[in-house]
Design a protein around this motif. Sequence first.
Motif, PDB file in Angstrom:
ATOM      1  N   PHE A  54       0.843   6.343   9.054  1.00 15.68           N
ATOM      2  CA  PHE A  54       1.114   6.375   7.621  1.00 15.68           C
ATOM      3  C   PHE A  54       2.288   5.462   7.294  1.00 15.68           C
ATOM      4  O   PHE A  54       3.058   5.062   8.176  1.00 15.68           O
ATOM      5  N   LEU A  55       2.388   5.118   6.022  1.00 18.55           N
ATOM      6  CA  LEU A  55       3.461   4.288   5.503  1.00 18.55           C
ATOM      7  C   LEU A  55       4.318   5.112   4.558  1.00 18.55           C
ATOM      8  O   LEU A  55       3.793   5.954   3.815  1.00 18.55           O
ATOM      9  N   VAL A  56       5.626   4.867   4.571  1.00 20.11           N
ATOM     10  CA  VAL A  56       6.567   5.571   3.702  1.00 20.11           C
ATOM     11  C   VAL A  56       7.465   4.550   3.022  1.00 20.11           C
ATOM     12  O   VAL A  56       7.988   3.639   3.678  1.00 20.11           O
ATOM     13  N   THR A  57       7.656   4.692   1.715  1.00 23.58           N
ATOM     14  CA  THR A  57       8.636   3.863   1.010  1.00 23.58           C
ATOM     15  C   THR A  57       9.948   4.629   0.888  1.00 23.58           C
ATOM     16  O   THR A  57       9.962   5.841   0.654  1.00 23.58           O
ATOM     17  N   GLU A  58      11.046   3.904   1.051  1.00 26.90           N
ATOM     18  CA  GLU A  58      12.380   4.428   0.783  1.00 26.90           C
ATOM     19  C   GLU A  58      12.942   3.630  -0.385  1.00 26.90           C
ATOM     20  O   GLU A  58      12.912   2.388  -0.373  1.00 26.90           O
ATOM     21  N   ARG A  59      13.453   4.330  -1.377  1.00 28.28           N
ATOM     22  CA  ARG A  59      13.830   3.679  -2.629  1.00 28.28           C
ATOM     23  C   ARG A  59      14.837   2.540  -2.475  1.00 28.28           C
ATOM     24  O   ARG A  59      14.752   1.540  -3.212  1.00 28.28           O
ATOM     25  N   LEU A  63      10.254  -0.180   3.738  1.00 28.69           N
ATOM     26  CA  LEU A  63       8.926   0.364   3.997  1.00 28.69           C
ATOM     27  C   LEU A  63       8.849   0.669   5.483  1.00 28.69           C
ATOM     28  O   LEU A  63       9.196  -0.181   6.313  1.00 28.69           O
ATOM     29  N   ARG A  64       8.422   1.891   5.813  1.00 29.28           N
ATOM     30  CA  ARG A  64       8.353   2.281   7.219  1.00 29.28           C
ATOM     31  C   ARG A  64       6.905   2.572   7.614  1.00 29.28           C
ATOM     32  O   ARG A  64       6.149   3.179   6.853  1.00 29.28           O
ATOM     33  N   HIS A  65       6.569   2.119   8.823  1.00 33.08           N
ATOM     34  CA  HIS A  65       5.262   2.403   9.403  1.00 33.08           C
ATOM     35  C   HIS A  65       5.440   3.423  10.521  1.00 33.08           C
ATOM     36  O   HIS A  65       6.218   3.192  11.458  1.00 33.08           O
ATOM     37  N   PHE A  66       4.746   4.543  10.414  1.00 32.84           N
ATOM     38  CA  PHE A  66       4.740   5.565  11.445  1.00 32.84           C
ATOM     39  C   PHE A  66       3.370   5.547  12.110  1.00 32.84           C
ATOM     40  O   PHE A  66       2.352   5.770  11.451  1.00 32.84           O
TER      41      PHE A  66
END
Length: 372
Positions: A54-59, A63-66
């Motif tokens: 999954f991908l996560v955005t941090e404000r 952008l992080r890829h797990f």
Amino acid sequence: MCTDRLVLMAMLALAAGGAVAEPRHTAGGPVEVAPVAVGLDTPWSVAFLPSGGFLVTERPGRLRHFAASGESVEVAGVPEVVAKGQGGLLDVLVPRDFAASREVFLSYASAQGGGAGTAVGVGRLSPDGARLEGFHTIFEMTPGSSGGRHFGSRIVEGRDGALYVTVGERGDRPSAQDLGRHNGSVLRIARDGSAAPGNPFAANPGAQPEIWSYGHRNPQGAALDAQGALWVVEHGARGGDEVNRIVPGANYGWPVISYGRHYSGAKIGEGTGKTGMEQPAFYWDPSIAPSGLVIYEGEMFPEWRGDFLVGSLKFGLISRLERSADGFREVERIEWPETARTRDLRQAPDGSLWIVSEDNGAIYRVTPRAAE
């Protein structure tokens, strides 16, 4: 200690010891809540990849890829963002054809002269998940806004492949009634950023052709129901947070009508209704500050099927709304330590519910708990 190292240490701890699932309760029965990502800096959204990652955005702009294995990497190639107030790197969308296209769409606050505006861009995720290749902006709202409020920024892929994008009025209330600006609207764009065919104002001189509906304050949750209809949840002022079914060309009234009041206590506009302006399908008073919407259609929680699950920034809970022919009613408020300032909610491919907690800097997975 840098944020990257904090995230790495947290993920290594999860991988070594396993995610500890906490027993929690809902009106439908016992559940378990387990962390899947921790140590994040103001997480805003999550999107699932076909690989199980999954991908996560941090404000602040990361952008992080797990990966499915739990390994995490910061993705290179993301755009420069204006991380001011409520602005920054915001939503992330993995489209249905990702396996073939590898495209990832992001919404973010983009610099516009002395101000900032909501923008959408796209790039291709590299095979190792470490870089967005060829990232470029495909859409940027009309300039002229300053301050750090009300960017909106949810992206939803329609059944026809067009993208719905929510845009707040940027704190400029009258602009939500101005079709010449994108402020306070739901947009419908093609994947290249152009106005999607069939938009209601495309032939109106002076109107922005991307506008699908207008008169919104700050829609921060959006989702399709089982029939493909688009729904949004949006912030009121002091009271008057709304759930709206989006009808093309419709005017949702802000700031002419509202069920809330200004933060000063002053009356908003002309009251709660006016001919030619839509009524909300449901509203909260007092406000819960809604952000993140799931219309649940999974198998894990059959008692939730068809319900609207809405995150609350203000109270740190999930409001569960039951929908019937008579409208909506709030049937439950799910409040756990893990729901602190719920920024986003997502239904995972397996039917589990994922919670993005801004205050905790974490993402959690909710599953049913076996009877003891």
